[in-house]
Write a protein that holds these residues in place. Sequence first.
Motif, PDB file in Angstrom:
ATOM      1  N   PRO A   1       0.811  -1.225   0.000  1.00 53.30           N
ATOM      2  CA  PRO A   1       0.000   0.000   0.000  1.00 53.30           C
ATOM      3  C   PRO A   1       0.845   1.276   0.000  1.00 53.30           C
ATOM      4  O   PRO A   1       0.512   2.255  -0.650  1.00 53.30           O
ATOM      5  CB  PRO A   1      -0.828  -0.100   1.277  1.00 53.30           C
ATOM      6  CG  PRO A   1      -0.875  -1.554   1.596  1.00 53.30           C
ATOM      7  CD  PRO A   1       0.439  -2.100   1.114  1.00 53.30           C
ATOM      8  N   GLY A   2       1.955   1.255   0.709  1.00 57.37           N
ATOM      9  CA  GLY A   2       2.821   2.431   0.759  1.00 57.37           C
ATOM     10  C   GLY A   2       3.845   2.466  -0.360  1.00 57.37           C
ATOM     11  O   GLY A   2       4.529   3.461  -0.554  1.00 57.37           O
ATOM     12  N   ALA A   3       3.949   1.359  -1.102  1.00 57.92           N
ATOM     13  CA  ALA A   3       4.917   1.213  -2.197  1.00 57.92           C
ATOM     14  C   ALA A   3       6.324   1.625  -1.767  1.00 57.92           C
ATOM     15  O   ALA A   3       7.040   2.302  -2.486  1.00 57.92           O
ATOM     16  CB  ALA A   3       4.464   1.996  -3.425  1.00 57.92           C
ATOM     17  N   SER A   4       6.719   1.191  -0.560  1.00 56.67           N
ATOM     18  CA  SER A   4       8.040   1.581  -0.064  1.00 56.67           C
ATOM     19  C   SER A   4       8.837   0.357   0.392  1.00 56.67           C
ATOM     20  O   SER A   4       8.280  -0.595   0.919  1.00 56.67           O
ATOM     21  CB  SER A   4       7.895   2.567   1.091  1.00 56.67           C
ATOM     22  OG  SER A   4       7.190   1.971   2.155  1.00 56.67           O
ATOM     23  N   TRP A   5      10.149   0.412   0.182  1.00 53.48           N
ATOM     24  CA  TRP A   5      11.077  -0.635   0.592  1.00 53.48           C
ATOM     25  C   TRP A   5      11.843  -0.180   1.825  1.00 53.48           C
ATOM     26  O   TRP A   5      12.144   0.996   1.973  1.00 53.48           O
ATOM     27  CB  TRP A   5      12.076  -0.930  -0.523  1.00 53.48           C
ATOM     28  CG  TRP A   5      11.489  -1.697  -1.654  1.00 53.48           C
ATOM     29  CD1 TRP A   5      10.943  -1.177  -2.795  1.00 53.48           C
ATOM     30  CD2 TRP A   5      11.378  -3.109  -1.765  1.00 53.48           C
ATOM     31  NE1 TRP A   5      10.509  -2.186  -3.609  1.00 53.48           N
ATOM     32  CE2 TRP A   5      10.761  -3.387  -3.003  1.00 53.48           C
ATOM     33  CE3 TRP A   5      11.741  -4.170  -0.937  1.00 53.48           C
ATOM     34  CZ2 TRP A   5      10.505  -4.686  -3.425  1.00 53.48           C
ATOM     35  CZ3 TRP A   5      11.488  -5.460  -1.359  1.00 53.48           C
ATOM     36  CH2 TRP A   5      10.876  -5.704  -2.595  1.00 53.48           C
ATOM     37  N   GLU A   6      12.178  -1.145   2.679  1.00 47.25           N
ATOM     38  CA  GLU A   6      12.948  -0.857   3.888  1.00 47.25           C
ATOM     39  C   GLU A   6      13.916  -2.013   4.125  1.00 47.25           C
ATOM     40  O   GLU A   6      13.547  -3.178   3.968  1.00 47.25           O
ATOM     41  CB  GLU A   6      11.993  -0.728   5.070  1.00 47.25           C
ATOM     42  CG  GLU A   6      12.654  -0.496   6.397  1.00 47.25           C
ATOM     43  CD  GLU A   6      11.651  -0.451   7.540  1.00 47.25           C
ATOM     44  OE1 GLU A   6      12.110  -0.415   8.686  1.00 47.25           O
ATOM     45  OE2 GLU A   6      10.432  -0.468   7.307  1.00 47.25           O
ATOM     46  N   SER A   7      15.136  -1.699   4.515  1.00 45.01           N
ATOM     47  CA  SER A   7      16.107  -2.730   4.858  1.00 45.01           C
ATOM     48  C   SER A   7      15.848  -3.187   6.284  1.00 45.01           C
ATOM     49  O   SER A   7      15.711  -2.373   7.187  1.00 45.01           O
ATOM     50  CB  SER A   7      17.523  -2.186   4.737  1.00 45.01           C
ATOM     51  OG  SER A   7      18.434  -3.150   5.219  1.00 45.01           O
ATOM     52  N   LEU A   8      15.772  -4.509   6.478  1.00 47.17           N
ATOM     53  CA  LEU A   8      15.536  -5.069   7.813  1.00 47.17           C
ATOM     54  C   LEU A   8      16.742  -5.852   8.309  1.00 47.17           C
ATOM     55  O   LEU A   8      16.610  -6.656   9.215  1.00 47.17           O
ATOM     56  CB  LEU A   8      14.330  -6.009   7.786  1.00 47.17           C
ATOM     57  CG  LEU A   8      12.988  -5.419   7.432  1.00 47.17           C
ATOM     58  CD1 LEU A   8      11.920  -6.497   7.478  1.00 47.17           C
ATOM     59  CD2 LEU A   8      12.634  -4.287   8.367  1.00 47.17           C
TER      60      LEU A   8
END
Length: 134
Positions: free
Chosen positions: A88-95
């Motif tokens: 929904p946010g179309a965002s990537w995040e490194s975990l």
Amino acid sequence: GGFGLIDGEAPGAVWAEPEGLGSITVSALAFVDEDLFVGTAAGIYHLNAAWELSFEEEGPLGEIDQLVSAGGNLFALSEGMIFSFDPPGASWESLSDPWGNPKALAAFGESLYVSLHNSSSGTRVYRYDVQDEL
């Protein structure tokens, strides 16, 4: 290499190939709702329910080792790092976890399971509740 779709309604095996993937080697597949994400040596492609293909330019680039879906999010293991995609946010995040080198991912319901290896404790499996962590 390549990618195709089997049409289950047609008699026999009928393949359809989305434009744009061609002979790219596919290394991982995962659904998030009705969208299919395709891991390749170049990164991740997104194939929506209308069979429209796009490249995730903001996502992890390079060899995709594994894709899993948990809690409505997509998780990618690429070059020893874990990435999360929130559709929904179309965002990537490194975990990526500083305590170990991720080796494998698995998903069940709302939980992501990660196999981490470090030199002092060896390999261990950890569970993340996706909704609490993201």
